[in-house]
Write a protein that holds these residues in place. Structure first.
Motif, short mmCIF file in Angstrom:
data_model
loop_
_atom_site.label_atom_id
_atom_site.label_comp_id
_atom_site.label_asym_id
_atom_site.label_seq_id
_atom_site.Cartn_x
_atom_site.Cartn_y
_atom_site.Cartn_z
N GLN A 2 0.85 -1.20 0.00
CA GLN A 2 0.00 0.00 0.00
C GLN A 2 0.87 1.23 0.00
OE1 GLN A 2 -2.92 0.02 3.12
NE2 GLN A 2 -2.84 -2.20 3.23
N SER A 3 1.76 1.31 -0.99
CA SER A 3 2.75 2.39 -0.96
C SER A 3 2.22 3.69 -1.53
CB SER A 3 4.00 1.95 -1.71
OG SER A 3 3.63 1.51 -2.99
N THR A 4 1.09 3.64 -2.22
CA THR A 4 0.56 4.89 -2.76
C THR A 4 -0.76 5.24 -2.08
OG1 THR A 4 -0.80 3.92 -4.52
CG2 THR A 4 1.52 4.30 -5.03
N ARG A 5 -1.11 6.53 -2.16
CA ARG A 5 -2.37 6.96 -1.54
C ARG A 5 -3.59 6.26 -2.13
NH1 ARG A 5 -3.08 13.21 -0.55
NH2 ARG A 5 -1.16 12.61 0.53
N GLN A 7 -3.76 3.30 -3.31
CA GLN A 7 -3.77 1.93 -2.77
C GLN A 7 -4.29 1.91 -1.34
OE1 GLN A 7 0.34 0.92 -3.49
NE2 GLN A 7 -0.13 -0.12 -5.43
N ASN A 92 -4.14 8.18 -16.15
CA ASN A 92 -3.13 7.55 -15.32
C ASN A 92 -3.53 6.07 -15.09
OD1 ASN A 92 -1.86 6.49 -12.94
ND2 ASN A 92 -1.18 8.56 -12.44
N ASP A 94 -2.40 3.70 -13.27
CA ASP A 94 -2.43 3.25 -11.86
C ASP A 94 -3.73 3.67 -11.19
OD1 ASP A 94 0.13 2.20 -12.15
OD2 ASP A 94 1.07 4.10 -11.61
N TYR A 95 -4.18 4.90 -11.48
CA TYR A 95 -5.45 5.37 -10.92
C TYR A 95 -6.62 4.58 -11.51
CZ TYR A 95 -2.86 9.60 -9.39
OH TYR A 95 -1.97 10.49 -8.82
#
Ligand code: SAM
Ligand code: MG
Length: 214
Positions: A2-5, A7, A92, A94-95
């Protein structure tokens, strides 16, 4: 991991929201953003204005510019009548991936098409690729310098009809001065400001609702 917001936001949904219950998904995201980390969703306060516009328009075809994690997409889709659809654009990947999982958790996959790529490339392909004639409602919430060029592109591509509603977020903060100038002064639009606050803050922001007059 969970390294990104996004996530971490998805994790909060999966931990705290009920599968198949869109309102619990919206609530879990708002709680996460108020208690843990700010994120650029339209948010609960402006979200209520968005809800009332969606309910009033009762659209069959909706276009959203800027998906991020799918918060506003879920809000809109949960209010759509049967057979209505929303296409949401996100450049994006990832989003877009997170948004698809948030949407699946809400149980709204059948109403929502997440389309990956830049708005400027997708808008001219809408009719051909998705069989859309015109949109009943467009929610503008992507990068602020794209509101005006994409509105003109929607006009040029024949995707607006007499009575189409454009609803634009963040017209004060961060602000979209060229867009506001256009919709407020063009004879092709009747435009109205809804005063509110930037998501999860007390700073002024608002939504601009503009009717396309043809
Ligand atoms: N509407 C979302 C909500 O309220 O939950 C928030 C969207 S966020 C403010 C803006 C998003 O637009 C970002 O995820 C960004 O990557 C995307 N974006 C910005 N410019 C874009 C463009 N030209 N085409 C597609 N996506 C874009
Ligand atoms: Mg916004």
């Amino acid at each position: 991991t969970q390294s990104t917001r996004p996530q971490r936001l998805l994790h909060a949904v999966q931990k705290n929201a009920t599968r198949g219950d869109p309102r619990s998904v919206v609530k879990a995201i708002d709680n996460f953003c108020r208690q843990k980390e700010w994120a650029m969703n339209v948010g609960d306060e402006k979200g209520c204005i968005l809800d009332s516009v969606v309910s009033e328009v009762n659209p069959v075809t909706v276009l959203e510019l800027g998906t991020y994690c799918g918060y506003s997409t879920v809000r809109i889709a949960s209010l759509l009548p049967p057979r209505a659809k929303i296409i949401t654009l996100e450049f994006n990947p990832d989003y877009a991936k997170i948004a698809r999982q948030v949407i699946a958790w809400a149980g709204l996959e059948d109403k929502i098409q997440v389309v990956e790529g830049p708005s400027g490339e997708w808008i001219p392909k809408m009719k051909e690729q998705f069989g859309v004639k015109t949109f009943d409602l467009v929610f503008l919430d992507h990068w602020k310098d794209r509101y005006l060029p994409d509105t003109k592109l929607l006009e040029d591509c024949g995707l607006l009809r007499k009575g189409t509603i454009l609803l634009a977020d963040n017209v004060i903060c961060p602000g979209t001065p060229d867009y506001l100038e256009y919709v407020r002064n063009s004879p092709r639009y009747k435009s109205q400001y809804f005063k509110s606050h930037l998501e999860y803050t007390k700073a002024e922001d608002g939504l601009e609702k503009s009717v396309f007059l043809g």
